[in-house]
Design an enzyme around this catalytic site. Structure first.
Site, mmCIF file in Angstrom:
data_model
loop_
_atom_site.group_PDB
_atom_site.id
_atom_site.type_symbol
_atom_site.label_atom_id
_atom_site.label_comp_id
_atom_site.label_asym_id
_atom_site.label_seq_id
_atom_site.Cartn_x
_atom_site.Cartn_y
_atom_site.Cartn_z
ATOM 1 N N GLY A 44 0.858 -1.188 0.000
ATOM 2 C CA GLY A 44 0.000 0.000 0.000
ATOM 3 C C GLY A 44 0.888 1.229 0.000
ATOM 4 O O GLY A 44 1.812 1.340 0.818
ATOM 5 N N GLY A 46 0.586 4.408 0.829
ATOM 6 C CA GLY A 46 0.659 5.234 2.026
ATOM 7 C C GLY A 46 1.485 4.582 3.119
ATOM 8 O O GLY A 46 2.376 5.194 3.708
ATOM 9 N N ASN A 48 3.684 2.155 2.822
ATOM 10 C CA ASN A 48 5.086 2.036 2.408
ATOM 11 C C ASN A 48 5.858 3.318 2.706
ATOM 12 O O ASN A 48 6.963 3.296 3.258
ATOM 13 C CB ASN A 48 5.176 1.754 0.901
ATOM 14 C CG ASN A 48 4.680 0.386 0.506
ATOM 15 O OD1 ASN A 48 4.498 -0.494 1.346
ATOM 16 N ND2 ASN A 48 4.453 0.203 -0.782
ATOM 17 N N THR A 205 10.164 11.364 -11.051
ATOM 18 C CA THR A 205 11.140 10.297 -10.828
ATOM 19 C C THR A 205 11.305 9.474 -12.103
ATOM 20 O O THR A 205 10.343 9.226 -12.829
ATOM 21 C CB THR A 205 10.719 9.400 -9.650
ATOM 22 O OG1 THR A 205 9.456 8.791 -9.935
ATOM 23 C CG2 THR A 205 10.609 10.208 -8.363
ATOM 24 N N ASP A 239 7.968 4.509 -3.502
ATOM 25 C CA ASP A 239 7.454 4.815 -2.171
ATOM 26 C C ASP A 239 8.596 5.016 -1.183
ATOM 27 O O ASP A 239 8.501 5.845 -0.274
ATOM 28 C CB ASP A 239 6.531 3.692 -1.683
ATOM 29 C CG ASP A 239 5.265 3.585 -2.514
ATOM 30 O OD1 ASP A 239 4.854 4.601 -3.102
ATOM 31 O OD2 ASP A 239 4.684 2.486 -2.571
ATOM 32 N N ASN A 265 17.249 9.644 -3.387
ATOM 33 C CA ASN A 265 17.652 8.754 -4.476
ATOM 34 C C ASN A 265 18.506 7.609 -3.948
ATOM 35 O O ASN A 265 18.321 6.444 -4.313
ATOM 36 C CB ASN A 265 18.478 9.515 -5.526
ATOM 37 C CG ASN A 265 17.641 10.185 -6.593
ATOM 38 O OD1 ASN A 265 16.473 9.876 -6.760
ATOM 39 N ND2 ASN A 265 18.248 11.106 -7.311
#
Length: 292
Positions: A44, A46, A48, A205, A239, A265
């Site tokens: 999920g 959120g 994560n 990203t 995430d 990153n």
């Protein structure tokens, strides 16, 4: 144990249980094949993002709904093991519990939302509730970080104007703008379109290629590359990046956004070197200490 005091990072979003079968290939239509491994994981978007922020050291709070079943109970325990406050548990008996998070739930959590340093929202819960949470935080001076995933082509324009940081990946960027993203230059074009829609700072990203950032203050796109690693499993890397972004924004507010992105990153690149989603997210103690 959940950290005392107001949460620094509040996440309003989803939690899901992943049932994963591994096979050497996908079956054809009507075909049955043998898998060689099965496991259950926590996912999920959120949750994560919240887990990654917590593992890096942020005081975190998760606002979500889970089902009244073994999956829901296990998820609450997963949050507790990761030091995430869930407050008073609100449990409902339906499979789609994520979609039952509503305005009343946000009102009950308003104190935590308004005292946070950063709030993260996505679109795996009812979009109107995500927008309401962003507005509540934004109007109280809380930094808002919005991840438009899964992307909706007809996104409410208020999402753009109420997001301090608008962070999307290549496919989400294309859905939102109609611009295919295959390079940092394409990502810069997306960023310019999103600034025109009212965003203040956009991050696109690009997986192994890192990110492109652009803002109202610095309207020339800037490519922030990622280090090269051997990826084992990229599931949930985005995430991990968002959770790290929120952590650094909340706990190191004097860092430049470029440096926040560079550090995030790196953390996401660590996550892709292990299998699984949350199981691959690094803890602060496992990372180089000069990162902090």
């Amino acid at each position: 144990m959940a950290a005392a005091g107001p949460a620094e990072v509040v996440v309003v979003g989803s939690c899901m249980t992943d049932l994963v079968s591994l096979t050497t290939r996908l079956p054809k239509a009507g075909e049955t094949i043998h898998g060689h491994k099965f496991f259950i994981g926590f996912g999920g978007k959120g949750a994560n993002q919240c887990i990654q922020a917590a593992r890096l050291g942020a005081k975190t709070l998760m606002i979500c709904k889970v089902g009244k079943d073994s999956f829901g109970n296990d998820y609450i325990e997963n949050f507790k093991r990761n030091g995430i406050s869930t407050g008073q548990n609100v449990i409902v008996i339906v499979a789609g519990a994520n979609l039952l998070l509503d305005s009343e739930d946000l009102k009950r959590a308003a104190n935590a939302i308004c005292k946070a340093k950063v709030i993260i929202c996505q679109l795996e819960i009812t979009p109107a509730i995500s927008l309401e949470a962003l507005k509540m935080a934004y109007s109280n001076g809380v930094k808002t970080l919005f991840n438009p995933a899964p992307a909706h082509a007809e996104l409410d324009p208020q999402f753009y104007t109420h997001s301090d940081i608008f962070c999307c990946n290549e496919s989400e960027a294309e859905i939102l703008t109609g611009i295919p993203v295959g390079s940092p230059e394409d990502a810069g074009k997306v960023g310019l379109v999103l600034l025109e829609r009212g965003c203040k700072l956009v991050i696109v990203t690009l997986g192994a290629e890192g990110c492109v950032m652009i803002s109202v203050d610095e309207p020339i796109p800037k490519h922030v590359p990622a280090g090269k690693v051997r990826a084992v499993d990229t599931t949930g890397a985005g995430d991990s990046f968002v959770g790290a972004l929120a952590f650094f924004m909340a706990c190191y507010p004097n860092l430049s956004m470029e440096e926040v992105i560079r550090k995030s990153n790196f953390i996401a690149s660590v996550s892709v070197q292990a299998s699984g989603t949350q199981s691959s997210y690094p803890y602060r103690k496992e990372l180089p200490q000069d990162l902090f």
